[in-house]
Design an enzyme around this catalytic site. Structure first.
Site, PDB file in Angstrom:
ATOM      1  N   HIS A 120      -9.410  -7.769  37.853  1.00 45.03           N
ATOM      2  CA  HIS A 120      -9.603  -8.458  36.575  1.00 45.03           C
ATOM      3  C   HIS A 120      -9.746  -9.944  36.841  1.00 45.03           C
ATOM      4  O   HIS A 120      -8.882 -10.570  37.460  1.00 45.03           O
ATOM      5  CB  HIS A 120      -8.446  -8.179  35.624  1.00 45.03           C
ATOM      6  CG  HIS A 120      -8.480  -6.815  35.019  1.00 45.03           C
ATOM      7  ND1 HIS A 120      -7.345  -6.126  34.654  1.00 45.03           N
ATOM      8  CD2 HIS A 120      -9.528  -6.000  34.708  1.00 45.03           C
ATOM      9  CE1 HIS A 120      -7.690  -4.949  34.138  1.00 45.03           C
ATOM     10  NE2 HIS A 120      -9.005  -4.850  34.170  1.00 45.03           N
ATOM     11  N   GLU A 123      -7.034 -13.040  36.282  1.00 45.54           N
ATOM     12  CA  GLU A 123      -5.684 -12.910  36.826  1.00 45.54           C
ATOM     13  C   GLU A 123      -5.589 -13.623  38.179  1.00 45.54           C
ATOM     14  O   GLU A 123      -5.426 -13.013  39.227  1.00 45.54           O
ATOM     15  CB  GLU A 123      -5.323 -11.428  36.919  1.00 45.54           C
ATOM     16  CG  GLU A 123      -5.347 -10.760  35.542  1.00 45.54           C
ATOM     17  CD  GLU A 123      -5.244  -9.245  35.562  1.00 45.54           C
ATOM     18  OE1 GLU A 123      -5.041  -8.669  36.656  1.00 45.54           O
ATOM     19  OE2 GLU A 123      -5.372  -8.627  34.493  1.00 45.54           O
ATOM     20  N   HIS A 264      -2.085  -7.057  39.794  1.00 44.28           N
ATOM     21  CA  HIS A 264      -2.592  -7.604  38.541  1.00 44.28           C
ATOM     22  C   HIS A 264      -1.616  -8.677  38.054  1.00 44.28           C
ATOM     23  O   HIS A 264      -0.576  -8.921  38.642  1.00 44.28           O
ATOM     24  CB  HIS A 264      -2.679  -6.509  37.472  1.00 44.28           C
ATOM     25  CG  HIS A 264      -3.746  -5.499  37.699  1.00 44.28           C
ATOM     26  ND1 HIS A 264      -4.853  -5.378  36.895  1.00 44.28           N
ATOM     27  CD2 HIS A 264      -3.884  -4.528  38.650  1.00 44.28           C
ATOM     28  CE1 HIS A 264      -5.628  -4.399  37.329  1.00 44.28           C
ATOM     29  NE2 HIS A 264      -5.053  -3.863  38.400  1.00 44.28           N
ATOM     30  N   GLU A 339       2.215  -5.713  38.286  1.00 46.66           N
ATOM     31  CA  GLU A 339       1.890  -6.812  37.385  1.00 46.66           C
ATOM     32  C   GLU A 339       2.778  -8.001  37.770  1.00 46.66           C
ATOM     33  O   GLU A 339       4.009  -7.915  37.719  1.00 46.66           O
ATOM     34  CB  GLU A 339       2.146  -6.415  35.927  1.00 46.66           C
ATOM     35  CG  GLU A 339       1.249  -5.300  35.411  1.00 46.66           C
ATOM     36  CD  GLU A 339      -0.152  -5.780  35.034  1.00 46.66           C
ATOM     37  OE1 GLU A 339      -0.371  -7.014  35.025  1.00 46.66           O
ATOM     38  OE2 GLU A 339      -1.009  -4.932  34.757  1.00 46.66           O
TER      39      GLU A 339
END
Length: 368
Positions: A120, A123, A264, A339
């Site tokens: 992504h 990020e 992420h 994350e």
């Protein structure tokens, strides 16, 4: 659940009135200022050489790739740089292969540990963290881990891709900081001329972490080409995901892939299968929980940052994600999504560059 909404200045009063029953909270009165602070390192001035690479700022794709090349030149006995594939805009997707005595063909039968980041675009701390892991494995950082890292390199071969989505990543540096997808153009709602050209409106990008086959076009996706979560027309129809798929499949013909770890941001989570359903858990669920507990405990011990160990579905239901594909379709037992920082939705994707090193440190502790 919390929802973040960006509102033009002229509409703030009207929108606030419309949402007053939800008791909205203003995060910032000037998002552009936050974006400028996050961008404060020069965007194009850091191309002059890999020797300038550091973890005190976010870097563009050229500087990241220069650093990979420099590392390979300095460690020819243990590092190779390869190209996973090319993007729609023609950029290379570079990865490094790291192991002891890497030129010896016998090393190709060692089990593979796969790590990637930057799928992504917005990020930014994800590629930085993956780069920090690379540098730790080679003794540039975190010397307390050097003995263990050397043992890993004796036993395994690492395949590490810092930026899976270089087109999108560079677009966030030069144009739109919060861009998420890649830059593959698609026709708005498939409106095309008889010549195949777009007739109405062009929208760019596919959410690459919805472009995998497990529950494709399921939860947290949209058929609208312009949506942030547009998953593509079919699984692996994007150059980036197709290249990843083909590499994993090729590796599994030569040896085992023992880890699939994708980074992420944000929310400080260690996410285990599944993401596409909450109605069942894998037979290996307790094993996954134990691995997650080990990871988050190691992270916490470094700087006191609490990462939660959750099923991906319990964070958000999502179909077509890479870690579900790795676990379900490719049979890679240890398939996880991390994350990274922050755990503050007011900061979100705009993690200050002053936190890059600490984020790398705590996640190196989790990995190693």
């Amino acid at each position: 659940e919390k929802v973040t909404v960006m509102v033009a200045p002229d509409n703030v009063v009207e929108v606030t009135k419309s949402l007053r029953r939800f008791k909205p909270e203003v995060i910032t009165n000037n998002l552009s200022n936050l974006l400028e602070v996050n961008r404060r390192a020069p965007r194009n001035a850091d191309n002059s050489g890999a020797e300038l690479f550091d973890f005190l700022k976010y870097h563009d794709i050229t500087t990241i790739y220069n650093r990979l090349d420099e590392i390979a030149n300095n460690h020819s006995d243990s590092v190779e740089v390869h190209v996973l594939g090319r993007t729609y805009e023609g950029r290379e997707i570079k990865y490094v292969r790291i192991s002891h005595n890497i030129s010896d063909d016998s090393t190709r039968t060692k089990p593979v540990l796969w790590i990637d980041g930057g799928i992504h675009a917005r990020e930014w701390v994800s590629p930085s963290t993956v780069m920090y892991i690379i540098e730790t494995l080679l003794g540039y950082r975190e010397l307390q881990h050097l003995d263990k890292a050397m043992k890993y390199l004796e036993k395994y071969q690492f395949y590490i891709t810092p930026v899976l989505n270089p087109d999108g990543y560079q677009y966030t540096r030069n144009h739109l900081r919060l861009w998420r997808k890649n830059r593959d153009p698609g026709c708005y709602r498939k409106v095309e001329t008889i010549f195949g050209n777009c007739f109405y409106k062009v929208c760019y990008g596919v959410d690459l972490n919805r472009n995998f086959p497990d529950a494709f076009r399921g939860a947290m996706t949209s058929p609208d080409v312009c949506n942030w979560n547009y998953p593509g027309e079919q699984p692996f129809d994007q150059l980036e995901t197709k290249a990843l798929k083909e590499k994993i499949e090729a590796l599994q013909k030569e040896t085992s892939v023992d880890l699939f770890l994708t980074f992420h941001s944000y929310s400080q989570l260690f996410l285990i299968p599944y993401g596409y359903t909450g109605d069942k858990v894998p037979a290996e669920h307790e094993y996954h929980k134990a691995q997650g507990d080990r990871y988050v405990n190691a992270v916490f011990a470094r700087h006191g940052k609490q990462y939660k160990n959750l099923k991906l579905f319990d964070f958000f239901p999502a179909g077509g994600v890479s870690s579900d594909w790795a676990f379900t379709s490719r049979g890679i037992l240890d398939s996880y999504t991390v994350e990274l920082r922050p755990n503050d939705w007011a900061i979100g994707f705009l993690l200050p560059d002053t936190e890059i090193i600490a984020t790398g440190q705590e996640n190196v502790d989790g990995v190693i």
